[in-house]
Design a protein around this motif. Structure first.
Motif, PDB file in Angstrom:
ATOM      1  N   ALA A   1      -6.789  -7.513 -42.952  1.00 39.93           N
ATOM      2  CA  ALA A   1      -8.042  -7.946 -42.335  1.00 39.93           C
ATOM      3  C   ALA A   1      -8.492  -9.276 -42.945  1.00 39.93           C
ATOM      4  O   ALA A   1      -8.465  -9.460 -44.166  1.00 39.93           O
ATOM      5  N   LEU A   2      -8.903 -10.198 -42.104  1.00 44.83           N
ATOM      6  CA  LEU A   2      -9.333 -11.519 -42.560  1.00 44.83           C
ATOM      7  C   LEU A   2     -10.785 -11.438 -43.039  1.00 44.83           C
ATOM      8  O   LEU A   2     -11.698 -11.170 -42.248  1.00 44.83           O
ATOM      9  N   VAL A   3     -10.968 -11.642 -44.330  1.00 43.74           N
ATOM     10  CA  VAL A   3     -12.292 -11.555 -44.936  1.00 43.74           C
ATOM     11  C   VAL A   3     -12.685 -12.927 -45.469  1.00 43.74           C
ATOM     12  O   VAL A   3     -11.915 -13.559 -46.201  1.00 43.74           O
ATOM     13  N   LEU A   4     -13.858 -13.371 -45.093  1.00 44.74           N
ATOM     14  CA  LEU A   4     -14.365 -14.657 -45.565  1.00 44.74           C
ATOM     15  C   LEU A   4     -15.006 -14.473 -46.934  1.00 44.74           C
ATOM     16  O   LEU A   4     -15.873 -13.616 -47.113  1.00 44.74           O
ATOM     17  N   GLU A   5     -14.580 -15.289 -47.894  1.00 47.89           N
ATOM     18  CA  GLU A   5     -15.119 -15.222 -49.242  1.00 47.89           C
ATOM     19  C   GLU A   5     -16.232 -16.254 -49.421  1.00 47.89           C
ATOM     20  O   GLU A   5     -16.037 -17.446 -49.183  1.00 47.89           O
ATOM     21  N   ILE A   6     -17.399 -15.777 -49.848  1.00 43.59           N
ATOM     22  CA  ILE A   6     -18.516 -16.661 -50.188  1.00 43.59           C
ATOM     23  C   ILE A   6     -18.574 -16.740 -51.708  1.00 43.59           C
ATOM     24  O   ILE A   6     -18.864 -15.743 -52.377  1.00 43.59           O
ATOM     25  N   ASP A   7     -18.286 -17.922 -52.243  1.00 41.30           N
ATOM     26  CA  ASP A   7     -18.224 -18.084 -53.701  1.00 41.30           C
ATOM     27  C   ASP A   7     -19.323 -18.993 -54.240  1.00 41.30           C
ATOM     28  O   ASP A   7     -19.314 -19.341 -55.410  1.00 41.30           O
ATOM     29  N   GLY A   8     -20.261 -19.388 -53.383  1.00 35.61           N
ATOM     30  CA  GLY A   8     -21.358 -20.225 -53.843  1.00 35.61           C
ATOM     31  C   GLY A   8     -22.145 -20.805 -52.691  1.00 35.61           C
ATOM     32  O   GLY A   8     -21.875 -20.512 -51.514  1.00 35.61           O
ATOM     33  N   PRO A   9     -23.143 -21.643 -52.980  1.00 38.86           N
ATOM     34  CA  PRO A   9     -24.003 -22.198 -51.929  1.00 38.86           C
ATOM     35  C   PRO A   9     -23.262 -23.003 -50.871  1.00 38.86           C
ATOM     36  O   PRO A   9     -23.621 -22.942 -49.687  1.00 38.86           O
ATOM     37  N   ASP A  10     -22.240 -23.755 -51.267  1.00 40.07           N
ATOM     38  CA  ASP A  10     -21.515 -24.560 -50.284  1.00 40.07           C
ATOM     39  C   ASP A  10     -20.820 -23.684 -49.252  1.00 40.07           C
ATOM     40  O   ASP A  10     -20.805 -24.002 -48.051  1.00 40.07           O
ATOM     41  N   ALA A  11     -20.224 -22.585 -49.701  1.00 43.42           N
ATOM     42  CA  ALA A  11     -19.553 -21.680 -48.769  1.00 43.42           C
ATOM     43  C   ALA A  11     -20.556 -21.020 -47.835  1.00 43.42           C
ATOM     44  O   ALA A  11     -20.276 -20.829 -46.643  1.00 43.42           O
ATOM     45  N   TRP A  12     -21.732 -20.679 -48.369  1.00 41.41           N
ATOM     46  CA  TRP A  12     -22.763 -20.081 -47.513  1.00 41.41           C
ATOM     47  C   TRP A  12     -23.264 -21.108 -46.490  1.00 41.41           C
ATOM     48  O   TRP A  12     -23.447 -20.782 -45.312  1.00 41.41           O
ATOM     49  N   ALA A  13     -23.481 -22.340 -46.935  1.00 43.74           N
ATOM     50  CA  ALA A  13     -23.917 -23.388 -46.017  1.00 43.74           C
ATOM     51  C   ALA A  13     -22.891 -23.607 -44.911  1.00 43.74           C
ATOM     52  O   ALA A  13     -23.248 -23.781 -43.734  1.00 43.74           O
TER      53      ALA A  13
ATOM     54  N   VAL B   1     -19.559 -14.567 -35.818  1.00 44.25           N
ATOM     55  CA  VAL B   1     -18.676 -14.522 -36.983  1.00 44.25           C
ATOM     56  C   VAL B   1     -17.586 -13.470 -36.784  1.00 44.25           C
ATOM     57  O   VAL B   1     -16.422 -13.658 -37.172  1.00 44.25           O
ATOM     58  N   ALA B   2     -17.962 -12.351 -36.162  1.00 44.97           N
ATOM     59  CA  ALA B   2     -17.021 -11.239 -35.971  1.00 44.97           C
ATOM     60  C   ALA B   2     -15.831 -11.619 -35.110  1.00 44.97           C
ATOM     61  O   ALA B   2     -14.787 -10.952 -35.170  1.00 44.97           O
ATOM     62  N   ALA B   3     -15.944 -12.665 -34.328  1.00 44.01           N
ATOM     63  CA  ALA B   3     -14.809 -13.097 -33.510  1.00 44.01           C
ATOM     64  C   ALA B   3     -13.700 -13.701 -34.362  1.00 44.01           C
ATOM     65  O   ALA B   3     -12.534 -13.755 -33.932  1.00 44.01           O
ATOM     66  N   ASP B   4     -14.046 -14.145 -35.577  1.00 46.26           N
ATOM     67  CA  ASP B   4     -13.072 -14.817 -36.429  1.00 46.26           C
ATOM     68  C   ASP B   4     -12.765 -14.083 -37.726  1.00 46.26           C
ATOM     69  O   ASP B   4     -11.700 -14.301 -38.323  1.00 46.26           O
ATOM     70  N   PHE B   5     -13.688 -13.234 -38.188  1.00 40.66           N
ATOM     71  CA  PHE B   5     -13.511 -12.560 -39.470  1.00 40.66           C
ATOM     72  C   PHE B   5     -13.858 -11.081 -39.356  1.00 40.66           C
ATOM     73  O   PHE B   5     -14.814 -10.705 -38.668  1.00 40.66           O
ATOM     74  N   ALA B   6     -13.077 -10.258 -40.066  1.00 40.79           N
ATOM     75  CA  ALA B   6     -13.354  -8.819 -40.083  1.00 40.79           C
ATOM     76  C   ALA B   6     -14.503  -8.480 -41.010  1.00 40.79           C
ATOM     77  O   ALA B   6     -15.168  -7.454 -40.844  1.00 40.79           O
ATOM     78  N   GLY B   7     -14.728  -9.316 -42.014  1.00 37.90           N
ATOM     79  CA  GLY B   7     -15.793  -9.054 -42.958  1.00 37.90           C
ATOM     80  C   GLY B   7     -16.138 -10.297 -43.754  1.00 37.90           C
ATOM     81  O   GLY B   7     -15.420 -11.301 -43.711  1.00 37.90           O
ATOM     82  N   VAL B   8     -17.244 -10.220 -44.476  1.00 40.12           N
ATOM     83  CA  VAL B   8     -17.692 -11.315 -45.332  1.00 40.12           C
ATOM     84  C   VAL B   8     -18.070 -10.728 -46.683  1.00 40.12           C
ATOM     85  O   VAL B   8     -18.855  -9.775 -46.759  1.00 40.12           O
ATOM     86  N   HIS B   9     -17.488 -11.293 -47.751  1.00 36.45           N
ATOM     87  CA  HIS B   9     -17.728 -10.812 -49.108  1.00 36.45           C
ATOM     88  C   HIS B   9     -18.454 -11.881 -49.911  1.00 36.45           C
ATOM     89  O   HIS B   9     -18.076 -13.051 -49.893  1.00 36.45           O
ATOM     90  N   VAL B  10     -19.519 -11.485 -50.613  1.00 38.75           N
ATOM     91  CA  VAL B  10     -20.270 -12.380 -51.491  1.00 38.75           C
ATOM     92  C   VAL B  10     -20.047 -11.922 -52.928  1.00 38.75           C
ATOM     93  O   VAL B  10     -20.388 -10.786 -53.289  1.00 38.75           O
ATOM     94  N   SER B  11     -19.472 -12.784 -53.745  1.00 40.71           N
ATOM     95  CA  SER B  11     -19.215 -12.431 -55.138  1.00 40.71           C
ATOM     96  C   SER B  11     -20.508 -12.407 -55.935  1.00 40.71           C
ATOM     97  O   SER B  11     -21.544 -12.926 -55.506  1.00 40.71           O
TER      98      SER B  11
ATOM     99  N   THR C   1     -19.468  -6.400 -49.349  1.00 37.60           N
ATOM    100  CA  THR C   1     -18.772  -6.878 -48.157  1.00 37.60           C
ATOM    101  C   THR C   1     -19.390  -6.203 -46.946  1.00 37.60           C
ATOM    102  O   THR C   1     -19.455  -4.964 -46.884  1.00 37.60           O
ATOM    103  N   TRP C   2     -19.872  -7.001 -46.025  1.00 42.83           N
ATOM    104  CA  TRP C   2     -20.306  -6.466 -44.737  1.00 42.83           C
ATOM    105  C   TRP C   2     -19.115  -6.565 -43.787  1.00 42.83           C
ATOM    106  O   TRP C   2     -18.526  -7.633 -43.609  1.00 42.83           O
ATOM    107  N   TRP C   3     -18.792  -5.416 -43.176  1.00 43.19           N
ATOM    108  CA  TRP C   3     -17.643  -5.344 -42.276  1.00 43.19           C
ATOM    109  C   TRP C   3     -18.130  -5.469 -40.839  1.00 43.19           C
ATOM    110  O   TRP C   3     -18.973  -4.697 -40.380  1.00 43.19           O
TER     111      TRP C   3
ATOM    112  N   GLY D   1     -12.657  -1.642 -39.006  1.00 45.26           N
ATOM    113  CA  GLY D   1     -11.450  -1.492 -39.806  1.00 45.26           C
ATOM    114  C   GLY D   1     -11.617  -0.742 -41.106  1.00 45.26           C
ATOM    115  O   GLY D   1     -10.701  -0.726 -41.927  1.00 45.26           O
ATOM    116  N   VAL D   2     -12.774  -0.101 -41.335  1.00 46.57           N
ATOM    117  CA  VAL D   2     -13.015   0.629 -42.574  1.00 46.57           C
ATOM    118  C   VAL D   2     -12.913   2.127 -42.308  1.00 46.57           C
ATOM    119  O   VAL D   2     -13.543   2.647 -41.371  1.00 46.57           O
TER     120      VAL D   2
END
Length: 314
Positions: free
Chosen positions: A198-210, A247-257, A287-289, A293-294
């Motif tokens: 599953a393709l999960v988008l990783e948010i690792d800081g403000p730039d990724a969130w922006a 977002v769901a059209a491109d990613f299965a989930g989004v994870h914020v560290s 991670t919000w899915w 797929g969970v």
């Protein structure tokens, strides 16, 4: 990596006597003498998360902690925390092998969500549009009356899965790191299996969130601005969150560290000129899915709160 302890609420601090006094005390601390175990770090991080309030101005102690002199005095302590191997997972991406669904107060009857994740997200998107129209109408007829209640950026109430990693001897990250937690006394921790591809988008800081918000913008100025004007140091232009149905059209989930949460929560982030977003209501390591797929295990493990700690009961 001094960011870990220095993440503070938005706003600019004046030259406060309490800040000067605190910085003087902190400069006397020898960080190398600090003996911080896993539970010590988790408890401190928990206090930070549960004190986050995305719907009102920062408390006086938050303003003091944001003072440049205090931040400078905290930096050596933050360096020691960041170098502690027990905080290594704070920077880690999604751990697909240890995901846990944490259901607080498991005696509460929860109905199964209706429809597929895609259908639930479409209803969520329609609901946001209804909220925006209602809020705009209310503000037009009551311009001087405060309007609040909508402060989170997540697809909460859409009936989607939210998971965090398992923590050895501590249950799950969600047990300790939940914003706006309601003082729950028990929780059922259910292991989950997630698609390894599953393709999960990783948010690792403000730039990724922006970048996420800029790519999938959803205007929520009418409904969110009344809360975020006080909580975030930005007062002009539009307020945006991600359009999770897109977002769901491109990613299965989004994870914020945890790192991303510490750097971004409550901060004004600009995804485009004259527009602001922030991170509010998203728990560290969650991670919000956005797809189906969970898969939950048939049974979980009960954890209960005892003297501000969580312990396994079964």
């Amino acid at each position: 990596m001094a960011w870990a302890v220095l993440g503070t609420a938005g706003g600019k601090a004046p030259d406060l006597p309490p800040a000067r006094a605190l910085s003087d005390v902190l400069t006397e601390v020898d960080p190398t003498t600090l003996n911080m175990g896993s539970r010590d770090l988790l408890a401190a991080l928990s206090d930070t998360v549960t004190s986050a309030m995305g719907w009102q101005p920062p408390h006086a102690e938050d303003v003091v902690l944001a003072h440049p002199a205090v931040r400078a005095a905290l930096t050596p302590i933050a360096d020691v925390v960041a170098d502690n191997p027990r905080s290594g997972w704070w920077t880690a991406p999604l751990d697909r092998d240890t995901q846990i669904y944490t259901r607080f107060e498991p005696t509460t009857v929860v109905g199964r969500p209706r429809g597929t994740a895609a259908e639930r997200l479409r209803r969520w998107r329609d609901g946001i549009a209804d909220q925006e129209r209602a809020a705009a109408q209310y503000r037009a007829s009551h311009p001087s009356t405060p309007l609040g209640g909508m402060w989170w950026v997540t697809p909460a109430l859409a009936g989607l899965d939210k998971t965090t990693r398992a923590l050895p001897d501590a249950g799950s990250a969600a047990l300790w790191l939940t914003e706006d937690e309601m003082g729950w006394e028990s929780a059922d921790l259910v292991p989950c299996t997630v698609d390894p591809h599953a393709l999960v988008l990783e948010i690792d800081g403000p730039d990724a969130w922006a970048s996420l918000v800029a790519s999938y913008p959803l205007d929520v100025t009418s409904s969110r601005a009344p809360d975020w004007w006080g909580a975030v140091d930005a007062h002009e232009g539009d307020w945006l969150i991600p359009d999770w149905s897109a977002v769901a059209a491109d990613f299965a989930g989004v994870h914020v560290s945890v790192l991303a949460w510490l750097m971004t929560s409550g901060e004004a982030v600009s995804p485009r000129p004259r527009a602001t977003t922030t991170l509010a209501g998203w728990d560290p390591d969650a991670t919000w899915w956005l797809t189906d797929g969970v898969h939950h295990a048939d049974t979980g493990h009960l954890w209960v709160r005892q003297d501000q700690n969580w312990v396994r009961a079964s």
